[in-house]
Design a protein around this motif. Structure first.
Motif, PDB file in Angstrom:
ATOM      1  N   VAL A 115       0.821  -1.268  -0.014  1.00  0.00           N
ATOM      2  CA  VAL A 115      -0.078   0.148   0.166  1.00  0.00           C
ATOM      3  C   VAL A 115       0.971   1.185   0.112  1.00  0.00           C
ATOM      4  CG1 VAL A 115      -1.761   1.251   1.181  1.00  0.00           C
ATOM      5  CG2 VAL A 115      -1.922  -1.213   0.974  1.00  0.00           C
ATOM      6  N   LEU A 116       1.862   1.452   0.753  1.00  0.00           N
ATOM      7  CA  LEU A 116       2.885   2.400   0.982  1.00  0.00           C
ATOM      8  C   LEU A 116       3.622   2.633  -0.335  1.00  0.00           C
ATOM      9  CD1 LEU A 116       4.466   1.820   4.385  1.00  0.00           C
ATOM     10  CD2 LEU A 116       2.572   3.688   3.770  1.00  0.00           C
ATOM     11  N   VAL A 117       4.038   1.639  -0.957  1.00  0.00           N
ATOM     12  CA  VAL A 117       4.591   1.912  -2.314  1.00  0.00           C
ATOM     13  C   VAL A 117       3.499   2.281  -3.467  1.00  0.00           C
ATOM     14  CG1 VAL A 117       5.719   0.657  -4.243  1.00  0.00           C
ATOM     15  CG2 VAL A 117       6.303   0.349  -1.844  1.00  0.00           C
ATOM     16  N   ASN A 118       2.320   1.469  -3.697  1.00  0.00           N
ATOM     17  CA  ASN A 118       1.714   1.908  -4.606  1.00  0.00           C
ATOM     18  C   ASN A 118       0.843   3.330  -4.332  1.00  0.00           C
ATOM     19  OD1 ASN A 118       2.086  -0.379  -6.008  1.00  0.00           O
ATOM     20  ND2 ASN A 118       0.256  -1.372  -5.358  1.00  0.00           N
ATOM     21  N   SER A 119       0.690   3.567  -3.214  1.00  0.00           N
ATOM     22  CA  SER A 119       0.163   4.929  -2.796  1.00  0.00           C
ATOM     23  C   SER A 119       1.251   6.331  -3.115  1.00  0.00           C
ATOM     24  CB  SER A 119      -0.338   5.021  -1.501  1.00  0.00           C
ATOM     25  OG  SER A 119      -1.394   3.892  -1.102  1.00  0.00           O
ATOM     26  N   THR A 120       2.453   5.921  -3.030  1.00  0.00           N
ATOM     27  CA  THR A 120       3.136   7.005  -3.351  1.00  0.00           C
ATOM     28  C   THR A 120       4.299   6.874  -4.901  1.00  0.00           C
ATOM     29  OG1 THR A 120       4.973   5.738  -2.334  1.00  0.00           O
ATOM     30  CG2 THR A 120       3.902   7.530  -0.861  1.00  0.00           C
ATOM     31  N   VAL A 121       4.940   6.138  -4.720  1.00  0.00           N
ATOM     32  CA  VAL A 121       5.381   5.814  -6.219  1.00  0.00           C
ATOM     33  C   VAL A 121       4.364   5.455  -7.319  1.00  0.00           C
ATOM     34  CG1 VAL A 121       7.306   4.679  -7.357  1.00  0.00           C
ATOM     35  CG2 VAL A 121       7.634   5.076  -4.880  1.00  0.00           C
ATOM     36  N   GLY A 122       3.320   4.745  -6.870  1.00  0.00           N
ATOM     37  CA  GLY A 122       2.614   4.258  -8.030  1.00  0.00           C
ATOM     38  C   GLY A 122       1.359   5.260  -7.886  1.00  0.00           C
ATOM     39  N   LEU A 123       1.497   6.588  -7.591  1.00  0.00           N
ATOM     40  CA  LEU A 123       0.361   7.532  -7.875  1.00  0.00           C
ATOM     41  C   LEU A 123      -0.881   7.139  -7.426  1.00  0.00           C
ATOM     42  CD1 LEU A 123       1.614   8.563 -11.647  1.00  0.00           C
ATOM     43  CD2 LEU A 123       2.619   9.484  -9.239  1.00  0.00           C
ATOM     44  N   VAL A 124      -0.908   7.092  -6.184  1.00  0.00           N
ATOM     45  CA  VAL A 124      -2.437   6.995  -5.393  1.00  0.00           C
ATOM     46  C   VAL A 124      -2.751   5.535  -5.799  1.00  0.00           C
ATOM     47  CG1 VAL A 124      -4.401   8.058  -4.403  1.00  0.00           C
ATOM     48  CG2 VAL A 124      -2.476   9.402  -5.528  1.00  0.00           C
ATOM     49  N   GLY A 125      -2.049   4.817  -6.126  1.00  0.00           N
ATOM     50  CA  GLY A 125      -2.492   3.440  -6.551  1.00  0.00           C
ATOM     51  C   GLY A 125      -2.817   2.936  -8.075  1.00  0.00           C
ATOM     52  N   PHE A 126      -2.945   4.038  -8.840  1.00  0.00           N
ATOM     53  CA  PHE A 126      -2.920   3.992 -10.358  1.00  0.00           C
ATOM     54  C   PHE A 126      -2.116   3.111 -11.042  1.00  0.00           C
ATOM     55  CE2 PHE A 126      -5.774   7.469  -9.167  1.00  0.00           C
ATOM     56  CZ  PHE A 126      -7.034   7.257 -10.177  1.00  0.00           C
ATOM     57  N   ILE A 127      -0.873   3.093 -10.441  1.00  0.00           N
ATOM     58  CA  ILE A 127       0.052   2.085 -11.309  1.00  0.00           C
ATOM     59  C   ILE A 127       0.595   1.216 -10.019  1.00  0.00           C
ATOM     60  CG2 ILE A 127       2.465   2.058 -12.415  1.00  0.00           C
ATOM     61  CD1 ILE A 127       2.060   5.028 -13.018  1.00  0.00           C
ATOM     62  N   ASP A 128       0.477  -0.239 -10.461  1.00  0.00           N
ATOM     63  CA  ASP A 128       0.929  -1.388  -9.504  1.00  0.00           C
ATOM     64  C   ASP A 128       2.399  -1.581  -9.463  1.00  0.00           C
ATOM     65  OD1 ASP A 128       1.069  -3.366  -7.924  1.00  0.00           O
ATOM     66  OD2 ASP A 128      -0.134  -4.835  -9.229  1.00  0.00           O
ATOM     67  N   VAL A 129       3.054  -0.640  -8.815  1.00  0.00           N
ATOM     68  CA  VAL A 129       4.476  -0.650  -8.799  1.00  0.00           C
ATOM     69  C   VAL A 129       4.942  -1.881  -7.754  1.00  0.00           C
ATOM     70  CG1 VAL A 129       6.629   0.396  -8.092  1.00  0.00           C
ATOM     71  CG2 VAL A 129       4.887   1.569  -9.317  1.00  0.00           C
ATOM     72  N   ALA A 130       3.991  -2.088  -6.630  1.00  0.00           N
ATOM     73  CA  ALA A 130       4.488  -3.286  -5.674  1.00  0.00           C
ATOM     74  C   ALA A 130       4.866  -4.510  -6.216  1.00  0.00           C
ATOM     75  CB  ALA A 130       3.389  -3.367  -4.486  1.00  0.00           C
ATOM     76  N   THR A 131       3.719  -4.897  -7.136  1.00  0.00           N
ATOM     77  CA  THR A 131       3.781  -6.377  -7.752  1.00  0.00           C
ATOM     78  C   THR A 131       5.284  -6.372  -8.400  1.00  0.00           C
ATOM     79  OG1 THR A 131       1.401  -6.740  -8.141  1.00  0.00           O
ATOM     80  CG2 THR A 131       3.090  -7.922  -9.353  1.00  0.00           C
ATOM     81  N   LYS A 132       5.760  -5.361  -9.041  1.00  0.00           N
ATOM     82  CA  LYS A 132       7.194  -5.730  -9.543  1.00  0.00           C
ATOM     83  C   LYS A 132       8.188  -5.920  -8.841  1.00  0.00           C
ATOM     84  CE  LYS A 132       5.400  -3.338 -13.808  1.00  0.00           C
ATOM     85  NZ  LYS A 132       5.580  -1.942 -14.810  1.00  0.00           N
TER      86      LYS A 132
END
Length: 261
Positions: free
Chosen positions: A103-120
């Motif tokens: 949640v922390l990664v996707n909410s920040t780096v992933g632009l409020v969750g629009f990009i799923d960075v965490a799975t990668k």
């Protein structure tokens, strides 16, 4: 100011679940409420064909795929907050740490969750809810139950859905609104989820002679799978078991060593 209509609808649904569960405690059948469930199933199916499916088709047609994916990711990220709470309630602390990081990664780096960075980043998405938490602590599934609008459920999972709503960030947004705009996020989420199921609809229609029974059995099997984290208990073995069957090779009724006269 709280949206009192929203609360009335929520607690009205919970009251319905409580009344239905009280009427269904005299049987062990997985679907003792089938006449009621089929009626709701027909209602939901009619609503889907006349409203939800057309909206989903339009949505999928006019919304670019990257935006569509981003919206799905956004709601998925909000849902991970509910997952974390249920991780903790089930004492899955390692998984809770992973989901919190997600949640922390996707909410920040992933632009409020629009990009799923965490799975990668090897922070996979998990599926936990309060219905599963109740099952984890030994609460039975209860009778199968089809909910208006929401579809397949059970007494336990229906109550769990109500509890999860208090953990959902969307709940606190809608509770703070005083007009119909409070429902807009739920409408968008529902249409987005329905659009994601359009491709699976053909499979369902081809595989199921009775869509109601097919969906019921698939739902109950999946819920058991999720409650036991992919390792559901073994079913009792039948009378034709290889070890102790009626036709066991070691104790054949026509054993050559014990010829009849």
């Amino acid at each position: 100011m709280l949206n009192t209509t929203f609360y009335k609808l929520l607690f009205g649904q919970l009251l319905l679940l409580w009344v239905v569960s009280g009427c269904a405690t005299t049987t062990h059948n997985a679907d003792p409420l089938e006449p009621f469930n089929r009626a709701i199933f027909i209602f939901n199916d009619g609503l889907d064909k006349t409203m939800l499916k057309p909206l989903a088709n339009v949505y999928q047609t006019i919304v670019p795929k990257p935006v569509n994916k981003g919206v799905s990711n956004f709601f998925s990220n909000l849902g991970d907050v509910v997952v974390i709470a249920n991780d903790l309630l089930q004492f899955k602390f390692k998984q809770a740490a992973s989901d919190t990081g997600r949640v922390l990664v996707n909410s920040t780096v992933g632009l409020v969750g629009f990009i799923d960075v965490a799975t990668k980043l090897n922070l996979p998405k998990h599926d936990e809810d309060f219905g599963q938490t109740l099952g984890y602590w030994g609460v039975g599934n209860g009778p199968y139950l089809v909910l208006p609008l929401f579809g397949p459920s059970s007494i336990r999972d229906g109550l769990g859905r109500g509890a999860d709503s208090f953990l959902d960030p969307l709940f606190y947004y809608t509770a703070s609104q005083v007009d119909a705009s409070a429902l807009a996020p739920y409408v968008l989420k529902g249409v987005d989820e329905r659009a994601g199921l359009l491709e699976l609809e053909t499979v369902l229609e081809a595989a199921a002679l009775d869509e109601y029974s097919y969906m019921r059995d698939a739902y109950l099997a999946r819920r058991e799978y999720l409650v036991y984290d992919g390792n559901p208990p073994q079913q009792d073995e039948g009378i034709f078991d290889d070890d102790e069957g009626l036709f066991d090779d070691d104790e054949d009724l026509f054993d050559d060593d014990e010829e009849s006269n």
